[in-house]
Each structure stands twice: as C-alpha cells, then as structure tokens.
Design an enzyme around this catalytic site. Structure first.
Site, PDB file in Angstrom:
ATOM      1  N   SER A  29       0.826  -1.216   0.000  1.00 21.64           N
ATOM      2  CA  SER A  29       0.000   0.000   0.000  1.00 21.64           C
ATOM      3  C   SER A  29       0.861   1.268   0.000  1.00 21.64           C
ATOM      4  O   SER A  29       0.484   2.278  -0.604  1.00 21.64           O
ATOM      5  CB  SER A  29      -0.978  -0.010   1.178  1.00 21.64           C
ATOM      6  OG  SER A  29      -0.324   0.171   2.402  1.00 21.64           O
ATOM      7  N   ASN A  30       2.010   1.241   0.661  1.00 23.85           N
ATOM      8  CA  ASN A  30       2.904   2.409   0.580  1.00 23.85           C
ATOM      9  C   ASN A  30       3.469   2.564  -0.824  1.00 23.85           C
ATOM     10  O   ASN A  30       3.607   3.683  -1.330  1.00 23.85           O
ATOM     11  CB  ASN A  30       4.024   2.290   1.611  1.00 23.85           C
ATOM     12  CG  ASN A  30       3.569   2.745   2.982  1.00 23.85           C
ATOM     13  OD1 ASN A  30       3.396   3.940   3.212  1.00 23.85           O
ATOM     14  ND2 ASN A  30       3.339   1.800   3.877  1.00 23.85           N
ATOM     15  N   HIS A  57       8.819   3.232   8.873  1.00 24.34           N
ATOM     16  CA  HIS A  57       8.626   2.370  10.040  1.00 24.34           C
ATOM     17  C   HIS A  57       7.351   2.809  10.756  1.00 24.34           C
ATOM     18  O   HIS A  57       7.155   4.006  10.998  1.00 24.34           O
ATOM     19  CB  HIS A  57       9.830   2.494  10.982  1.00 24.34           C
ATOM     20  CG  HIS A  57       9.716   1.597  12.172  1.00 24.34           C
ATOM     21  ND1 HIS A  57       9.901   0.231  12.091  1.00 24.34           N
ATOM     22  CD2 HIS A  57       9.411   1.863  13.462  1.00 24.34           C
ATOM     23  CE1 HIS A  57       9.715  -0.293  13.285  1.00 24.34           C
ATOM     24  NE2 HIS A  57       9.411   0.665  14.136  1.00 24.34           N
TER      25      HIS A  57
HETATM   26  C1  GRF Z   1       3.805  -0.550   6.758  1.00 27.11           C
HETATM   27  O1  GRF Z   1       3.114  -0.401   7.964  1.00 27.11           O
HETATM   28  C2  GRF Z   1       5.214  -0.058   6.888  1.00 27.11           C
HETATM   29  O2  GRF Z   1       5.350   0.997   7.792  1.00 27.11           O
HETATM   30  C3  GRF Z   1       5.943  -1.264   7.410  1.00 27.11           C
HETATM   31  O3  GRF Z   1       5.340  -2.363   6.805  1.00 27.11           O
HETATM   32  C4  GRF Z   1       4.015  -2.029   6.408  1.00 27.11           C
HETATM   33  C5  GRF Z   1       3.939  -2.278   4.945  1.00 27.11           C
HETATM   34  O4  GRF Z   1       2.655  -2.104   4.438  1.00 27.11           O
HETATM   35  N1  GRF Z   1       7.356  -1.155   7.172  1.00 27.11           N
HETATM   36  P1  GRF Z   1       2.418  -2.001   2.868  1.00 27.11           P
HETATM   37  O5  GRF Z   1       3.007  -3.264   2.250  1.00 27.11           O
HETATM   38  O6  GRF Z   1       3.109  -0.766   2.380  1.00 27.11           O
HETATM   39  O7  GRF Z   1       0.938  -1.944   2.715  1.00 27.11           O
END
Ligand code: GRF
Length: 222
Positions: A21-22, A113
């Site tokens: 999702s990021n 993070h």
């Molecule tokens: C996010 O909460 C990020 O902060 C952590 O892992 C998660 C990844 O989520 N490092 P996504 O795959 O980006 O949805």
C-alpha cells in the site's frame, strides 16, 4: 495499462514483500515520481500485481533461492542496479539487509517504520505501543543504516492512540499517515531537498516549520 509520464527524473526502485500500500501511495503521487521498478522477495506479494497493472516493471528475487543473506543481497543489488536508481525505497520489505548492501546505497536507501522512532524499533509496533500505554504513536521515514530501524530520521507523523484502540484500529490510523508521509519524503529526496550531515542529522530544505501540538487525550479547553 496506464501510461506514466514522470515529472521527476530521479529513478526510484521500490522494494516490497507484501500488499504494497505504501508502494501504491508512491506510484499514485502527483506529479508522478519516476518509479523505474518494483522488486519483491516474495513471488506472491500482492503489491507486484498492483505494480504491473500500473505499467511498472517488476522483478522477483526470491530469498529462498539463496544459501545466505550475502548471496541474496548481491542478487538483489544486481537487479536494482540494472535500473540505475538514484533512490531505493523500502516499503514493507521484510528482509534484514547485510551491512554491505546498506553501505552500497548509503544516503539513498529509505525506509518507513510504523512507530515514532526511536520508540518501538522492530516488529509488532502497534501491539507494543498499546501494551506500553502510549497516547501518541505514529510513523517515521528514515535513512537506512546497518542498525535496524536506527538510521537518521527524516520526517515523522504523530497520531493519537487510545486505550480502546485495537492493534487494527491503531495500525489503520497510522497507515493513512504513512501514505501521505512517504510520497512527500520521497519527493523531497528526489528534489535534492534532504541533507544528511556527517553527524547523522537531517535537514529538509525549504520545509515549513511545524507548529501547534497534539495532546492525547485532548486537553479540556477553558
Ligand atoms: C507498513 O506499515 C510499513 O510501515 C511497514 O510495513 C508495512 C507495509 O505495508 N514497514 P504495505 O506493504 O506498504 O501496505
């Protein structure tokens, strides 16, 4: 397939392991950021399909195919370097990287993070934050150094935490902010606005000055 017209010519490679999702928040940033490729160590990562749907090149470097971390990291670096990125962005990439890998990308390797570092490095941050009873939680984007979640902090967003939060409600509140913070920081780095001093302190050039405060629970107003 969507045509991408990057407004910014700083090639970026994003590393993922899961839903991505990021990664999607960065791919969706406007004006577009120049994402050259998305690479996953997990062949079935949902984020890979999402990247492909958006016309972004994808690669898989399955860690299970390598005898040790050094072998995996060397293969990963080869795939990354083939795209000539200026910036490598970890977005839910769930492998610990060797010091040699981290050194290769010093100053151009970012991570997000889900906690306000230096509080709660490592895994299960939301569960641990709730167990500690914190009333303010959040997320951090930082440069990656060999120390796990210990690199220079670039930016953070705070959110309130409440006693009736569950891990899920708190994670969701933080994630909304991650999706705003990460594309912004990536853009700052692409624009050359993030300065990393030899003492590890970070400044963001032409960023506004934070003001106001977040109290949690909110204070009674007179
Ligand atoms: C996010 O909460 C990020 O902060 C952590 O892992 C998660 C990844 O989520 N490092 P996504 O795959 O980006 O949805």
């Amino acid at each position: 397939m969507m045509e991408r017209a990057p407004a910014d010519r700083t090639p970026i490679v994003i590393l993922i392991s899961g839903r991505g999702s990021n990664m999607l928040a960065i791919l969706g940033a406007r004006p577009a950021l120049d994402v050259a490729a998305v690479i996953s160590n997990e062949p079935l990562a949902a984020g890979l399909a999402a990247a492909r749907e958006r016309g972004v090149a994808t690669r898989i470097v399955d860690h299970r195919a390598y005898a040790d971390r050094a072998g995996f990291d060397a293969a990963l670096a080869r795939e990354i370097d083939a795209f000539g990125p200026r910036l490598v962005v970890l977005a839910g990439f769930m492998r610990i990287l060797t010091d040699a890998f981290v050194a290769r990308y010093t100053g151009r390797l970012l991570n997000i993070h889900p906690a306000l570092l230096p509080a709660f490095p490592g895994l299960n941050t939301h569960r641990r934050a709730l167990a500690a009873g914190v009333r303010i939680h959040g997320c951090t984007v930082h440069f990656v150094t060999p120390e796990l979640d210990g690199g220079p902090i670039i930016a953070q967003t705070a959110v309130p935490a409440a006693p009736d939060d569950t891990e899920e409600t708190l994670a969701a509140r933080v994630l909304v902010e991650e999706h705003k913070l990460y594309p912004q920081v990536v853009r700052w780095v692409c624009e050359g606005r993030v300065r990393l001093a030899p003492d590890g302190r970070v400044t963001v050039v032409r960023a506004g000055t934070a003001s106001g405060s977040l109290a949690s629970p909110p204070l009674d107003v007179a």
